[in-house]
Design a protein around this motif. Structure first.
Motif, PDB file in Angstrom:
ATOM      1  N   ASP A  92       5.907   7.368  -2.507  1.00 42.84           N
ATOM      2  CA  ASP A  92       4.899   6.721  -3.248  1.00 42.84           C
ATOM      3  C   ASP A  92       3.979   7.374  -3.972  1.00 42.84           C
ATOM      4  OD1 ASP A  92       5.746   4.230  -1.923  1.00 42.84           O
ATOM      5  OD2 ASP A  92       4.588   4.301  -0.311  1.00 42.84           O
ATOM      6  N   LYS A  93       3.797   8.717  -3.552  1.00 38.16           N
ATOM      7  CA  LYS A  93       2.744   9.787  -4.251  1.00 38.16           C
ATOM      8  C   LYS A  93       3.542  10.019  -5.571  1.00 38.16           C
ATOM      9  CE  LYS A  93       0.540  11.271  -0.206  1.00 38.16           C
ATOM     10  NZ  LYS A  93       0.388  12.400   0.839  1.00 38.16           N
ATOM     11  N   GLN A  94       5.038  10.206  -5.153  1.00 43.05           N
ATOM     12  CA  GLN A  94       5.638  10.730  -6.477  1.00 43.05           C
ATOM     13  C   GLN A  94       5.561   9.614  -7.684  1.00 43.05           C
ATOM     14  OE1 GLN A  94       9.509  11.955  -4.457  1.00 43.05           O
ATOM     15  NE2 GLN A  94       9.429  13.228  -6.320  1.00 43.05           N
ATOM     16  N   LEU A  95       5.821   8.363  -7.247  1.00 39.96           N
ATOM     17  CA  LEU A  95       5.731   7.263  -8.107  1.00 39.96           C
ATOM     18  C   LEU A  95       4.472   7.192  -8.798  1.00 39.96           C
ATOM     19  CD1 LEU A  95       7.610   4.476  -5.740  1.00 39.96           C
ATOM     20  CD2 LEU A  95       8.327   5.389  -8.167  1.00 39.96           C
ATOM     21  N   SER A 121      -3.557  -3.022   4.163  1.00 35.12           N
ATOM     22  CA  SER A 121      -3.723  -1.646   4.138  1.00 35.12           C
ATOM     23  C   SER A 121      -2.164  -1.038   4.304  1.00 35.12           C
ATOM     24  CB  SER A 121      -4.400  -1.371   5.421  1.00 35.12           C
ATOM     25  OG  SER A 121      -4.268   0.188   5.681  1.00 35.12           O
ATOM     26  N   ILE A 122      -1.655  -0.074   3.498  1.00 29.96           N
ATOM     27  CA  ILE A 122      -0.318   0.501   3.522  1.00 29.96           C
ATOM     28  C   ILE A 122      -0.185   1.801   3.802  1.00 29.96           C
ATOM     29  CG2 ILE A 122       0.422  -1.598   2.246  1.00 29.96           C
ATOM     30  CD1 ILE A 122       0.806   0.686   0.115  1.00 29.96           C
ATOM     31  N   VAL A 133       6.830  -0.138  -6.073  1.00 26.87           N
ATOM     32  CA  VAL A 133       5.985  -0.306  -7.125  1.00 26.87           C
ATOM     33  C   VAL A 133       5.255  -1.478  -6.899  1.00 26.87           C
ATOM     34  CG1 VAL A 133       5.719  -0.525  -9.630  1.00 26.87           C
ATOM     35  CG2 VAL A 133       7.079   1.206  -8.911  1.00 26.87           C
ATOM     36  N   LYS A 134       6.029  -2.592  -6.594  1.00 24.06           N
ATOM     37  CA  LYS A 134       5.519  -4.027  -6.479  1.00 24.06           C
ATOM     38  C   LYS A 134       4.433  -4.054  -5.343  1.00 24.06           C
ATOM     39  CE  LYS A 134       5.541  -8.718  -6.930  1.00 24.06           C
ATOM     40  NZ  LYS A 134       4.117  -8.969  -6.941  1.00 24.06           N
ATOM     41  N   ARG A 135       4.965  -3.299  -4.247  1.00 22.33           N
ATOM     42  CA  ARG A 135       4.051  -3.228  -3.026  1.00 22.33           C
ATOM     43  C   ARG A 135       2.734  -2.271  -3.233  1.00 22.33           C
ATOM     44  NH1 ARG A 135       3.894   0.916   1.281  1.00 22.33           N
ATOM     45  NH2 ARG A 135       5.472   1.794   0.022  1.00 22.33           N
ATOM     46  N   LEU A 136       3.017  -1.386  -4.128  1.00 23.51           N
ATOM     47  CA  LEU A 136       1.501  -0.572  -4.557  1.00 23.51           C
ATOM     48  C   LEU A 136       0.749  -1.536  -5.247  1.00 23.51           C
ATOM     49  CD1 LEU A 136       3.584   2.873  -5.262  1.00 23.51           C
ATOM     50  CD2 LEU A 136       1.652   2.344  -3.394  1.00 23.51           C
ATOM     51  N   GLU A 137       1.280  -2.208  -6.346  1.00 20.49           N
ATOM     52  CA  GLU A 137       0.243  -3.240  -6.897  1.00 20.49           C
ATOM     53  C   GLU A 137      -0.046  -4.384  -6.104  1.00 20.49           C
ATOM     54  OE1 GLU A 137       3.336  -3.064 -11.144  1.00 20.49           O
ATOM     55  OE2 GLU A 137       3.391  -4.520  -9.615  1.00 20.49           O
ATOM     56  N   ASP A 138       0.574  -5.006  -5.153  1.00 19.87           N
ATOM     57  CA  ASP A 138      -0.056  -5.902  -4.165  1.00 19.87           C
ATOM     58  C   ASP A 138      -0.969  -5.350  -3.294  1.00 19.87           C
ATOM     59  OD1 ASP A 138       1.653  -7.665  -5.720  1.00 19.87           O
ATOM     60  OD2 ASP A 138       3.375  -7.890  -3.950  1.00 19.87           O
ATOM     61  N   SER A 139      -0.893  -4.111  -3.081  1.00 23.60           N
ATOM     62  CA  SER A 139      -1.850  -3.759  -1.805  1.00 23.60           C
ATOM     63  C   SER A 139      -3.329  -3.353  -2.666  1.00 23.60           C
ATOM     64  CB  SER A 139      -1.315  -2.352  -1.318  1.00 23.60           C
ATOM     65  OG  SER A 139      -1.262  -1.455  -2.088  1.00 23.60           O
ATOM     66  N   GLY A 140      -3.126  -3.359  -4.113  1.00 24.86           N
ATOM     67  CA  GLY A 140      -4.319  -3.006  -4.769  1.00 24.86           C
ATOM     68  C   GLY A 140      -4.659  -1.557  -5.105  1.00 24.86           C
ATOM     69  N   ILE A 141      -3.530  -0.543  -4.730  1.00 25.90           N
ATOM     70  CA  ILE A 141      -3.550   0.629  -4.964  1.00 25.90           C
ATOM     71  C   ILE A 141      -3.415   0.993  -6.247  1.00 25.90           C
ATOM     72  CG2 ILE A 141      -2.292   2.891  -4.617  1.00 25.90           C
ATOM     73  CD1 ILE A 141      -2.136   2.070  -1.733  1.00 25.90           C
ATOM     74  N   ILE A 142      -2.453   0.074  -7.046  1.00 25.39           N
ATOM     75  CA  ILE A 142      -2.152   0.158  -8.523  1.00 25.39           C
ATOM     76  C   ILE A 142      -3.295  -0.702  -8.969  1.00 25.39           C
ATOM     77  CG2 ILE A 142      -0.685  -0.013 -10.475  1.00 25.39           C
ATOM     78  CD1 ILE A 142       1.568   1.178  -8.723  1.00 25.39           C
ATOM     79  N   ALA A 167      17.182   1.370  -8.255  1.00 24.94           N
ATOM     80  CA  ALA A 167      16.249   0.601  -9.060  1.00 24.94           C
ATOM     81  C   ALA A 167      15.571  -0.553  -8.137  1.00 24.94           C
ATOM     82  CB  ALA A 167      16.833   0.120 -10.205  1.00 24.94           C
ATOM     83  N   THR A 168      16.135  -0.938  -7.182  1.00 22.78           N
ATOM     84  CA  THR A 168      15.703  -2.156  -6.571  1.00 22.78           C
ATOM     85  C   THR A 168      14.763  -1.800  -5.472  1.00 22.78           C
ATOM     86  OG1 THR A 168      17.554  -3.723  -6.888  1.00 22.78           O
ATOM     87  CG2 THR A 168      16.053  -4.176  -5.113  1.00 22.78           C
ATOM     88  N   PRO A 169      14.961  -0.702  -4.676  1.00 22.41           N
ATOM     89  CA  PRO A 169      13.943  -0.360  -3.675  1.00 22.41           C
ATOM     90  C   PRO A 169      12.630   0.431  -4.489  1.00 22.41           C
ATOM     91  CG  PRO A 169      16.330   0.754  -3.112  1.00 22.41           C
ATOM     92  CD  PRO A 169      16.171  -0.088  -4.456  1.00 22.41           C
ATOM     93  N   CYS A 170      12.900   0.969  -5.487  1.00 27.97           N
ATOM     94  CA  CYS A 170      11.912   1.437  -6.404  1.00 27.97           C
ATOM     95  C   CYS A 170      10.893   0.536  -6.915  1.00 27.97           C
ATOM     96  CB  CYS A 170      12.374   2.363  -7.548  1.00 27.97           C
ATOM     97  SG  CYS A 170      11.151   3.072  -8.589  1.00 27.97           S
ATOM     98  N   ALA A 171      11.650  -0.713  -7.437  1.00 30.48           N
ATOM     99  CA  ALA A 171      10.866  -1.740  -7.998  1.00 30.48           C
ATOM    100  C   ALA A 171       9.935  -2.291  -7.141  1.00 30.48           C
ATOM    101  CB  ALA A 171      11.800  -2.713  -8.556  1.00 30.48           C
ATOM    102  N   ARG A 172      10.716  -2.629  -5.544  1.00 32.40           N
ATOM    103  CA  ARG A 172       9.695  -3.141  -4.508  1.00 32.40           C
ATOM    104  C   ARG A 172       8.731  -2.014  -4.193  1.00 32.40           C
ATOM    105  NH1 ARG A 172      14.892  -3.617  -1.372  1.00 32.40           N
ATOM    106  NH2 ARG A 172      16.070  -5.686  -2.083  1.00 32.40           N
TER     107      ARG A 172
END
Length: 165
Positions: A18-21, A11-12, A51-60, A44-49
């Motif tokens: 994040d909403k903008q992304l 849960s994040i 996106v990865k967090r949104l993927e890992d959490s199952g939101i993406i 770029a690095t914080p942005c990639a992190r």
């Protein structure tokens, strides 16, 4: 009901960045991390992190190809409400498995609050194609008791949820 799905365990908190992304990726899922980062004022690095967090959490949950059904020769969109003869797990599983195998079916939902059990959306070339689909495939699935058809005049929009706020 217990799930081993990673998304049910994490849960994040989603902030405005994040909403903008999510909105940007919905518009263009092929946007590079560099382009995304520029749009949300991150490097770029914080942005990639993020996106990865949104993927890992199952939101993406994935990145999907969208096609133009009209240009592919499937201009007719049809909603079909389906009622089943019996409400058993086996009957529903059989129906869902069969419907999933039909290329014309682009979505299928089990519904409540109506007399029908399922609402499916199909894309077909023309009325002859729809007749073949309805009479020779959908109505031949064991357990289908009744169908009701509504034709889509025009899709106004479709989107995924970004935020409930």
């Amino acid at each position: 009901m217990q799930s081993n799905d990673k998304s049910s365990q994490l849960s994040i908190i989603i902030d405005e960045t994040d909403k903008q992304l999510l909105r940007l990726l919905q518009t263009d899922a092929r946007m590079s991390i560099t382009e995304l980062a520029e749009q949300v004022n991150l490097s770029a690095t914080p942005c990639a992190r993020r996106v990865k967090r949104l993927e890992d959490s199952g939101i993406i949950t994935g990145y999907h190809l969208q096609t133009d059904a009209q240009k592919l020769g499937y201009p007719l969109a049809i909603f079909i409400s389906v009622s089943m003869d019996r409400h058993t797990a086996e009957r529903f599983e059989q129906f869902e498995s069969k419907v999933k195998s039909f290329d014309e079916v682009i979505s299928c939902s089990i519904v409540t609050g109506r007399s029908e059990d399922y609402l499916i959306k199909v894309r077909v070339r023309d009325m002859a194609h729809y007749e073949e689909f309805l009479l020779h495939r959908l109505n031949r699935i064991e357990g289908v008791a009744q169908v009701h058809t509504s034709f889509e005049l025009r899709e106004i929009f479709t989107r995924s949820i970004v935020s409930a706020n």
